[in-house]
Design a protein around this motif. Structure first.
Motif, mmCIF file in Angstrom:
data_model
loop_
_atom_site.group_PDB
_atom_site.id
_atom_site.type_symbol
_atom_site.label_atom_id
_atom_site.label_comp_id
_atom_site.label_asym_id
_atom_site.label_seq_id
_atom_site.Cartn_x
_atom_site.Cartn_y
_atom_site.Cartn_z
ATOM 1 N N MET A 1 0.832 -1.209 0.000
ATOM 2 C CA MET A 1 0.000 0.000 0.000
ATOM 3 C C MET A 1 0.866 1.259 0.000
ATOM 4 O O MET A 1 0.513 2.258 -0.629
ATOM 5 C CB MET A 1 -0.970 -0.018 1.171
ATOM 6 N N PHE A 2 2.019 1.194 0.679
ATOM 7 C CA PHE A 2 2.932 2.343 0.640
ATOM 8 C C PHE A 2 3.554 2.520 -0.740
ATOM 9 O O PHE A 2 4.017 3.604 -1.086
ATOM 10 C CB PHE A 2 4.030 2.197 1.696
ATOM 11 N N PHE B 1 -3.516 6.951 -3.666
ATOM 12 C CA PHE B 1 -3.817 6.243 -2.422
ATOM 13 C C PHE B 1 -5.185 6.583 -1.820
ATOM 14 O O PHE B 1 -5.894 5.676 -1.358
ATOM 15 C CB PHE B 1 -2.709 6.501 -1.398
ATOM 16 N N VAL C 1 1.899 2.334 -3.510
ATOM 17 C CA VAL C 1 0.927 2.999 -4.376
ATOM 18 C C VAL C 1 1.244 4.491 -4.452
ATOM 19 O O VAL C 1 1.616 5.119 -3.445
ATOM 20 C CB VAL C 1 -0.509 2.775 -3.846
ATOM 21 N N ASP C 2 1.113 5.057 -5.628
ATOM 22 C CA ASP C 2 1.319 6.496 -5.831
ATOM 23 C C ASP C 2 0.502 7.277 -4.793
ATOM 24 O O ASP C 2 -0.699 7.054 -4.651
ATOM 25 C CB ASP C 2 0.856 6.856 -7.248
ATOM 26 N N PRO C 3 1.128 8.195 -4.045
ATOM 27 C CA PRO C 3 0.387 8.961 -3.033
ATOM 28 C C PRO C 3 -0.836 9.678 -3.588
ATOM 29 O O PRO C 3 -1.824 9.867 -2.865
ATOM 30 C CB PRO C 3 1.434 9.954 -2.512
ATOM 31 N N ILE D 1 -8.308 4.352 -2.703
ATOM 32 C CA ILE D 1 -8.499 2.972 -2.250
ATOM 33 C C ILE D 1 -9.567 2.974 -1.160
ATOM 34 O O ILE D 1 -9.423 3.628 -0.130
ATOM 35 C CB ILE D 1 -7.185 2.375 -1.721
ATOM 36 N N THR E 1 -0.329 2.814 -10.628
ATOM 37 C CA THR E 1 0.928 3.453 -10.248
ATOM 38 C C THR E 1 2.018 3.177 -11.277
ATOM 39 O O THR E 1 2.832 4.063 -11.603
ATOM 40 C CB THR E 1 1.370 2.943 -8.864
ATOM 41 N N VAL F 1 -5.606 -3.418 -4.174
ATOM 42 C CA VAL F 1 -4.232 -2.936 -4.119
ATOM 43 C C VAL F 1 -3.500 -3.262 -5.417
ATOM 44 O O VAL F 1 -2.737 -2.436 -5.947
ATOM 45 C CB VAL F 1 -3.507 -3.529 -2.901
ATOM 46 N N PHE G 1 -4.445 -0.643 -7.964
ATOM 47 C CA PHE G 1 -3.821 0.672 -7.778
ATOM 48 C C PHE G 1 -2.302 0.610 -7.968
ATOM 49 O O PHE G 1 -1.694 1.611 -8.346
ATOM 50 C CB PHE G 1 -4.226 1.255 -6.429
#
Length: 271
Positions: free
Chosen positions: A126-127, A134, A129-131, A137, A152, A145, A148
């Motif tokens: 999850m970290f 995020f 993933v492009d901010p 989601i 990303t 996930v 996404f």
């Protein structure tokens, strides 16, 4: 695990594909014949394209066979491109936001399979993933996930490369964590025009996936199918009937692309 279906072709009522065949996706939610689980009753969803660029999405935690609202709607919604999914949960809650397909802008994504021991990898993935993506989601599944992560890694620009990078990234995370169980990834995604599906697993024992052939033969099954438009293609987890000559198994480790009524299959491997 789950069952899913993707349709690309001329507009048809959703019920023609999802409800009327002998072994429709709705029937598969009760008695799948080629799945680890016979019953897929942990939610249902469909995403379809009409006049707008972005898709309509209907999802609920009701079992597909018990969704009276969708039975009424499916005769009246016509679409030339739609995805639909029946869920068998693999450890995450039965809730609306965990039902497939997942949507972002003009994209849809659905998945049959799992990231093994996802709880051990969830924080890291999850970290990754492009901010900027995020906040979109909504649920807690490994499938969302994966979607996404693909966004990303460039799904909107180069879907085959993004899907390969996603699998490569998750495979690296799995191996670094010492997880021996294989990733299972039978998935489909679309931008509203083209359709991509992947059949892949770490151990080359992937979940089943088929695409249709002999559309004229499908038309000849009286009382089962609506007349399907020329160039229509169905990709799905298991056939809609027992007449297997109507269906071709998607090969192991393959990427299938449908564009303008043409189906192409190429090798797929993590990048």
């Amino acid at each position: 695990m789950c069952r899913w279906l993707a349709y690309s072709g001329g507009p048809v009522p959703l019920s023609a594909i999802l409800m009327r065949p002998d072994h429709s996706l709705i029937d598969q939610s009760r008695r799948a014949t080629q799945n680890v689980e016979t019953t897929n009753g942990d939610g249902f969803g469909v995403g379809w394209y009409g006049e707008d660029e972005t898709p309509g999405v209907y999802r609920d935690t009701h079992p597909a066979w018990n969704d009276a609202n969708f039975r009424h709607l499916s005769d009246h919604i016509h679409s030339g491109l739609f995805l639909s999914h029946v869920r068998a949960a693999t450890g995450t809650p039965v809730q609306n936001t965990n039902c497939h397909p997942f949507a972002f802008d003009n994209w849809l994504f659905q998945h049959n399979g799992s990231v093994p021991e996802f709880s051990k990898l969830k924080r890291q993935l999850m970290f990754d993933v492009d901010p900027a993506l995020f906040p979109s989601i909504e649920g807690s599944t490994d499938s969302e996930v994966l979607f996404f992560l693909a966004l990303t890694f460039g799904l909107r620009d180069d879907p085959p490369a993004a899907l390969a990078r996603t699998m490569g990234h998750v495979e690296q995370a799995r191996q670094a964590a010492g997880i021996e169980q294989p990733i299972q990834f039978s998935a489909s995604t679309t931008d509203g025009s083209r359709l991509w599906t992947v059949r892949y697993s770490s151990n080359n024992q992937s979940r089943t996936q088929y695409h249709s052939r002999h559309i004229h033969a499908l038309r000849d099954i009286h009382g089962t199918y609506e007349p399907l438009p020329e160039g229509a293609v169905i990709v799905l987890s298991e056939p809609l009937d027992e007449m297997t000559e109507h269906w071709v198994a998607v090969p192991e480790s393959s990427l299938l692309v449908i564009e303008d009524g043409k189906t192409t299959i190429s090798a797929f491997s993590p990048a």
